[in-house]
Write a protein that holds these residues in place. Structure first.
Motif, PDB file in Angstrom:
ATOM      1  N   ALA A 140       6.009 -44.397 143.255  1.00  0.00           N
ATOM      2  CA  ALA A 140       7.463 -44.231 143.173  1.00  0.00           C
ATOM      3  C   ALA A 140       7.993 -45.152 142.079  1.00  0.00           C
ATOM      4  O   ALA A 140       7.381 -46.183 141.786  1.00  0.00           O
ATOM      5  CB  ALA A 140       8.105 -44.599 144.512  1.00  0.00           C
ATOM      6  N   PRO A 141       9.110 -44.807 141.468  1.00  0.00           N
ATOM      7  CA  PRO A 141       9.667 -45.701 140.440  1.00  0.00           C
ATOM      8  C   PRO A 141       9.984 -47.077 141.024  1.00  0.00           C
ATOM      9  O   PRO A 141      10.487 -47.196 142.142  1.00  0.00           O
ATOM     10  CB  PRO A 141      10.950 -44.999 140.004  1.00  0.00           C
ATOM     11  CG  PRO A 141      10.761 -43.572 140.385  1.00  0.00           C
ATOM     12  CD  PRO A 141       9.921 -43.598 141.637  1.00  0.00           C
ATOM     13  N   ILE A 142       9.672 -48.097 140.266  1.00  0.00           N
ATOM     14  CA  ILE A 142      10.024 -49.464 140.632  1.00  0.00           C
ATOM     15  C   ILE A 142      11.495 -49.661 140.271  1.00  0.00           C
ATOM     16  O   ILE A 142      11.982 -49.099 139.282  1.00  0.00           O
ATOM     17  CB  ILE A 142       9.127 -50.464 139.874  1.00  0.00           C
ATOM     18  CG1 ILE A 142       7.678 -50.330 140.374  1.00  0.00           C
ATOM     19  CG2 ILE A 142       9.627 -51.892 140.023  1.00  0.00           C
ATOM     20  CD1 ILE A 142       6.675 -51.134 139.575  1.00  0.00           C
ATOM     21  N   LYS A 143      12.205 -50.450 141.059  1.00  0.00           N
ATOM     22  CA  LYS A 143      13.623 -50.702 140.808  1.00  0.00           C
ATOM     23  C   LYS A 143      13.816 -51.118 139.351  1.00  0.00           C
ATOM     24  O   LYS A 143      13.132 -51.992 138.833  1.00  0.00           O
ATOM     25  CB  LYS A 143      14.134 -51.802 141.734  1.00  0.00           C
ATOM     26  CG  LYS A 143      15.618 -52.034 141.625  1.00  0.00           C
ATOM     27  CD  LYS A 143      16.108 -53.079 142.608  1.00  0.00           C
ATOM     28  CE  LYS A 143      17.603 -53.270 142.445  1.00  0.00           C
ATOM     29  NZ  LYS A 143      18.116 -54.215 143.424  1.00  0.00           N
ATOM     30  N   GLY A 144      14.742 -50.435 138.684  1.00  0.00           N
ATOM     31  CA  GLY A 144      15.034 -50.717 137.290  1.00  0.00           C
ATOM     32  C   GLY A 144      14.313 -49.811 136.311  1.00  0.00           C
ATOM     33  O   GLY A 144      14.565 -49.854 135.123  1.00  0.00           O
ATOM     34  N   TYR A 145      13.387 -48.991 136.818  1.00  0.00           N
ATOM     35  CA  TYR A 145      12.648 -48.060 135.969  1.00  0.00           C
ATOM     36  C   TYR A 145      12.928 -46.634 136.433  1.00  0.00           C
ATOM     37  O   TYR A 145      13.008 -46.368 137.629  1.00  0.00           O
ATOM     38  CB  TYR A 145      11.140 -48.343 136.035  1.00  0.00           C
ATOM     39  CG  TYR A 145      10.759 -49.686 135.456  1.00  0.00           C
ATOM     40  CD1 TYR A 145      10.480 -49.822 134.105  1.00  0.00           C
ATOM     41  CD2 TYR A 145      10.697 -50.818 136.263  1.00  0.00           C
ATOM     42  CE1 TYR A 145      10.135 -51.049 133.568  1.00  0.00           C
ATOM     43  CE2 TYR A 145      10.351 -52.050 135.736  1.00  0.00           C
ATOM     44  CZ  TYR A 145      10.069 -52.163 134.391  1.00  0.00           C
ATOM     45  OH  TYR A 145       9.739 -53.376 133.864  1.00  0.00           O
ATOM     46  N   GLN A 146      13.036 -45.728 135.495  1.00  0.00           N
ATOM     47  CA  GLN A 146      13.388 -44.348 135.818  1.00  0.00           C
ATOM     48  C   GLN A 146      12.214 -43.547 136.375  1.00  0.00           C
ATOM     49  O   GLN A 146      12.388 -42.685 137.223  1.00  0.00           O
ATOM     50  CB  GLN A 146      13.935 -43.648 134.571  1.00  0.00           C
ATOM     51  CG  GLN A 146      14.475 -42.257 134.826  1.00  0.00           C
ATOM     52  CD  GLN A 146      15.108 -41.654 133.578  1.00  0.00           C
ATOM     53  OE1 GLN A 146      15.140 -42.262 132.512  1.00  0.00           O
ATOM     54  NE2 GLN A 146      15.622 -40.448 133.720  1.00  0.00           N
ATOM     55  N   TYR A 147      11.016 -43.833 135.890  1.00  0.00           N
ATOM     56  CA  TYR A 147       9.842 -43.040 136.260  1.00  0.00           C
ATOM     57  C   TYR A 147       8.778 -43.919 136.912  1.00  0.00           C
ATOM     58  O   TYR A 147       8.698 -45.117 136.619  1.00  0.00           O
ATOM     59  CB  TYR A 147       9.241 -42.362 135.023  1.00  0.00           C
ATOM     60  CG  TYR A 147      10.201 -41.451 134.325  1.00  0.00           C
ATOM     61  CD1 TYR A 147      10.509 -40.196 134.857  1.00  0.00           C
ATOM     62  CD2 TYR A 147      10.825 -41.829 133.148  1.00  0.00           C
ATOM     63  CE1 TYR A 147      11.405 -39.349 134.225  1.00  0.00           C
ATOM     64  CE2 TYR A 147      11.728 -40.996 132.507  1.00  0.00           C
ATOM     65  CZ  TYR A 147      12.016 -39.747 133.049  1.00  0.00           C
ATOM     66  OH  TYR A 147      12.912 -38.920 132.431  1.00  0.00           O
ATOM     67  N   PRO A 148       7.936 -43.343 137.745  1.00  0.00           N
ATOM     68  CA  PRO A 148       6.821 -44.116 138.310  1.00  0.00           C
ATOM     69  C   PRO A 148       5.797 -44.424 137.223  1.00  0.00           C
ATOM     70  O   PRO A 148       5.612 -43.635 136.293  1.00  0.00           O
ATOM     71  CB  PRO A 148       6.240 -43.184 139.371  1.00  0.00           C
ATOM     72  CG  PRO A 148       6.650 -41.815 138.969  1.00  0.00           C
ATOM     73  CD  PRO A 148       7.950 -41.961 138.236  1.00  0.00           C
ATOM     74  N   PHE A 149       5.128 -45.548 137.340  1.00  0.00           N
ATOM     75  CA  PHE A 149       4.123 -45.944 136.355  1.00  0.00           C
ATOM     76  C   PHE A 149       2.799 -45.203 136.555  1.00  0.00           C
ATOM     77  O   PHE A 149       2.136 -44.828 135.610  1.00  0.00           O
ATOM     78  CB  PHE A 149       3.855 -47.448 136.423  1.00  0.00           C
ATOM     79  CG  PHE A 149       4.992 -48.290 135.928  1.00  0.00           C
ATOM     80  CD1 PHE A 149       5.578 -48.051 134.704  1.00  0.00           C
ATOM     81  CD2 PHE A 149       5.465 -49.337 136.692  1.00  0.00           C
ATOM     82  CE1 PHE A 149       6.618 -48.846 134.234  1.00  0.00           C
ATOM     83  CE2 PHE A 149       6.489 -50.143 136.238  1.00  0.00           C
ATOM     84  CZ  PHE A 149       7.067 -49.890 135.008  1.00  0.00           C
TER      85      PHE A 149
END
Length: 160
Positions: A140-149
């Motif tokens: 899942a996306p980490i807070k502050g990032y739009q997409y999952p890594f």
């Protein structure tokens, strides 16, 4: 077989050994690219050390499974404490992390484009390493990032 493993990873599927085999190939490819960059800088190739590999793998797994991106683990661990816990006796250590790069070429290019990461990679003091990538298909996306890594990378460096 390699094409099949790549196809599985692109589909976001995991099959125990399939994802492990693919990760092993990506780690080997990354190390080859890193050692090529080191050779151009006049440094000797890094040798894989199982204890540094263990520290790198553990932190990459933690970031992937616990959905964070940081040199500091959610349990408060640091590169130093993780490398010490792996039993590596050292005179010098460092750590690079990255996330989101789906190939060895991408991650090494990212690290070489970052002054701090590049400094670690091209520091001739370091003689040993561990390189790990963990793929988290349901990331899942980490807070502050739009997409999952989805891909989490760690490289540890050491000198006994």
């Amino acid at each position: 077989m390699r094409a099949f493993l790549i196809a599985l990873m692109m589909l976001g599927l995991t099959l125990g050994h399939a994802s492990t085999a693919h990760a092993d190939a990506m780690e080997t490819d990354a190390l080859a690219l890193i050692n090529a960059a080191r050779a151009k800088a006049g440094c000797a190739a890094l040798a894989v050390n199982p204890k540094l590999q263990s520290a790198a793998t553990g932190h990459a797994k933690a970031m992937a499974r616990q959905n964070f991106f940081s040199h500091t683990g959610k349990n408060g661990s640091t590169a130093k404490s993780r490398i010490n816990a792996a039993g590596y006796g050292w005179s010098a250590i460092a750590e690079n992390i990255a996330a989101g790069q789906s190939t060895a070429k991408e991650v090494v290019s990212t690290w070489l484009a970052s002054a701090g990461h590049k400094k670690n990679m091209l520091n001739c003091t370091y003689t040993e390493t561990g390189v790990a990538v963990v793929y988290q298909p349901d990331d899942a996306p980490i807070k502050g990032y739009q997409y999952p890594f989805k891909h989490y990378w760690v490289q540890t460096f050491g000198r006994p």
